[in-house]
Design an enzyme around this catalytic site. Structure first.
Site, PDB file in Angstrom:
ATOM      1  CG  MET A 109      34.104  44.953  37.884  1.00 64.95           C
ATOM      2  SD  MET A 109      35.506  44.100  38.632  1.00 64.95           S
ATOM      3  CE  MET A 109      36.634  45.465  38.969  1.00 64.95           C
ATOM      4  CG  MET A 119      38.923  42.992  33.659  1.00 65.25           C
ATOM      5  SD  MET A 119      39.907  43.848  34.903  1.00 65.25           S
ATOM      6  CE  MET A 119      40.964  42.507  35.423  1.00 65.25           C
ATOM      7  CB  SER A 144      43.811  41.415  43.286  1.00 66.73           C
ATOM      8  OG  SER A 144      44.331  41.824  42.047  1.00 66.73           O
ATOM      9  CG  ASP A 163      42.776  41.349  38.458  1.00 68.11           C
ATOM     10  OD1 ASP A 163      41.561  41.207  38.278  1.00 68.11           O
ATOM     11  OD2 ASP A 163      43.284  41.622  39.566  1.00 68.11           O
ATOM     12  CG  HIS A 204      40.984  38.302  41.717  1.00 68.06           C
ATOM     13  ND1 HIS A 204      39.730  37.860  41.364  1.00 68.06           N
ATOM     14  CD2 HIS A 204      41.175  39.477  41.064  1.00 68.06           C
ATOM     15  CE1 HIS A 204      39.180  38.733  40.527  1.00 68.06           C
ATOM     16  NE2 HIS A 204      40.041  39.730  40.323  1.00 68.06           N
ATOM     17  CG  MET A 259      43.658  44.144  33.155  1.00 66.68           C
ATOM     18  SD  MET A 259      44.243  45.615  34.011  1.00 66.68           S
ATOM     19  CE  MET A 259      43.616  45.307  35.664  1.00 66.68           C
ATOM     20  CG  HIS A 278      38.409  39.914  36.773  1.00 67.62           C
ATOM     21  ND1 HIS A 278      38.559  41.043  37.560  1.00 67.62           N
ATOM     22  CD2 HIS A 278      37.440  40.225  35.875  1.00 67.62           C
ATOM     23  CE1 HIS A 278      37.740  41.983  37.143  1.00 67.62           C
ATOM     24  NE2 HIS A 278      37.051  41.526  36.110  1.00 67.62           N
ATOM     25  CG  ASP A 318      38.036  42.837  41.602  1.00 66.87           C
ATOM     26  OD1 ASP A 318      38.903  43.382  42.300  1.00 66.87           O
ATOM     27  OD2 ASP A 318      38.247  42.361  40.465  1.00 66.87           O
TER      28      ASP A 318
HETATM   29  C1  DX5 Z   1      40.810  45.999  38.873  1.00 66.40           C
HETATM   30  C2  DX5 Z   1      41.069  44.551  39.169  1.00 66.40           C
HETATM   31  C3  DX5 Z   1      41.146  44.296  40.615  1.00 66.40           C
HETATM   32  C4  DX5 Z   1      42.246  45.046  41.314  1.00 66.40           C
HETATM   33  C5  DX5 Z   1      41.805  45.308  42.703  1.00 66.40           C
HETATM   34  O1  DX5 Z   1      40.541  46.164  37.537  1.00 66.40           O
HETATM   35  O2  DX5 Z   1      40.044  43.736  38.639  1.00 66.40           O
HETATM   36  O3  DX5 Z   1      41.176  42.913  40.912  1.00 66.40           O
HETATM   37  O4  DX5 Z   1      43.466  44.362  41.318  1.00 66.40           O
HETATM   38  O5  DX5 Z   1      42.742  46.119  43.312  1.00 66.40           O
HETATM   39  P1  DX5 Z   1      42.411  46.976  44.604  1.00 66.40           P
HETATM   40  O6  DX5 Z   1      41.973  46.009  45.665  1.00 66.40           O
HETATM   41  O7  DX5 Z   1      43.700  47.647  44.898  1.00 66.40           O
HETATM   42  O8  DX5 Z   1      41.303  47.933  44.247  1.00 66.40           O
HETATM   43 ZN    ZN Z   2      39.865  41.615  39.356  1.00 63.88          ZN
END
Ligand code: DX5
Ligand code: ZN
Length: 215
Positions: free
Chosen positions: A136, A67, A7, A34, A32, A36, A65, A174
Site C-alpha cells: 500500500m 480490506m 481500480s 476493492d 482491481h 472495504m 483486495h 496500490d
Molecule cells: C485504496 C484502494 C485503492 C484505490 C486506489 O484503499 O485500495 O485500490 O482505489 O486509488 P487511487 O489510485 O486513486 O489512489
Molecule cells: Zn486496492
C-alpha cells in the site's frame, strides 16, 4: 513489462459493464476490486453481488483486495464469486499463513498486503508461500490520495529478497499511482501498478495504460 490494474473504485458504477469493456479494450491487464467493510478501513465499498455480476461480463483477471476484518470468514465466498487473485492484509489477521493457504486451496493467486506503517521485514516468514505482495502506497480506505514516498524502499527490499532467495512472487503497488509515481515504483521492481483516480480521469483509457507502461 509492467502490468496495469485499474481500480474500479474510481469508475462510474452506473455504467459498470461499459466501464469494464472499455478497461479491457484499453490494454489494461487486471481488474482491481476493492472490498472495504467500514471496520478495517473507515469506508464501505463493493462486495459479493457486484463481483458475481462482473464475473459474468468479463474474462479479465479479477484481483480482489480485501480490506476487511476477519478475512478468513469471507475468503471462500470471494474465491467462489470469481476472483482470480485475492489479497489479505497482514494487519487484519493473526493467522496470515492460514489465510494464504485458504486462498490457495481454491487454486487462486494468493497475496499479502501491508499498510504504509507496517515494516516489510514482517513478511519474511510468508514470502515463500505467496504469489504476490501488495504494497500500500497510501493508507487504505479511499481513492485519490497522495503517494507516500517512504514506501518505495519496501519495493526495493522485496525485489532484493526475491532475488536472493530465488522466489518469484510478484510485487504490486496500490495508491496514488500516476505517471511519475508509477515510474518510481517500476524502477524499484514493481510488476503490477494499481491505478484508480489517475486511470479513470482520462477520456481515453488507452492513454494512462501507455503512460504507465512507458511505451
Ligand atoms: C485504496 C484502494 C485503492 C484505490 C486506489 O484503499 O485500495 O485500490 O482505489 O486509488 P487511487 O489510485 O486513486 O489512489
Ligand atoms: Zn486496492
Amino acid at each position: 513489462m509492467v502490468k496495469i490494474a485499474p481500480s474500479l473504485l474510481a469508475c462510474d458504477f452506473a455504467e459498470l459493464k461499459q466501464e469494464v469493456t472499455r478497461v479491457k479494450e484499453s490494454g489494461a491487464d487486471i481488474l482491481h476490486f476493492d472490498v472495504m467493510d467500514g471496520q478495517f478501513v473507515p469506508n464501505i465499498s463493493i462486495g459479493l453481488p457486484i463481483l458475481e455480476s462482473l464475473r459474468k461480463v468479463t474474462d479479465m483477471m479479477i484481483d480482489t483486495h480485501l480490506m476487511i476484518e476477519n478475512p478468513e470468514q469471507m475468503i471462500d465466498a470471494f474465491c467462489e464469486a470469481g476472483s482470480d487473485m485475492v489479497s489479505v492484509h497482514f494487519e487484519a489477521t493473526p493467522h496470515i499463513h492460514r489465510a494464504i493457504q485458504q486462498i490457495k486451496a481454491h487454486h487462486k493467486l494468493a497475496g499479502v498486503v501491508i499498510n504504509p506503517g507496517t515494516p516489510v521485514e514482517s513478511l519474511s516468514q510468508i514470502l515463500g508461500d505467496v504469489d504476490f505482495v501488495l504494497i500500500m502506497t497510501v493508507n487504505p480506505g479511499f481513492g485519490g490520495q497522495s503517494f507516500i514516498e517512504s514506501t518505495l524502499s519496501k519495493i526495493t527490499w522485496l525485489d532484493e529478497y526475491r532475488n536472493e532467495h530465488d522466489l518469484n512472487f510478484e510485487i504490486e503497488v496500490d495508491g496514488g499511482v500516476n505517471e511519475e509515481t508509477g515510474a518510481l515504483c517500476k524502477a524499484q521492481g514493481a510488476d503490477i501498478l494499481v491505478a484508480g483516480s489517475y486511470y479513470f480521469k482520462h477520456e481515453d483509457y488507452k492513454e494512462p495504460v501507455h503512460k504507465l507502461k512507458g511505451d
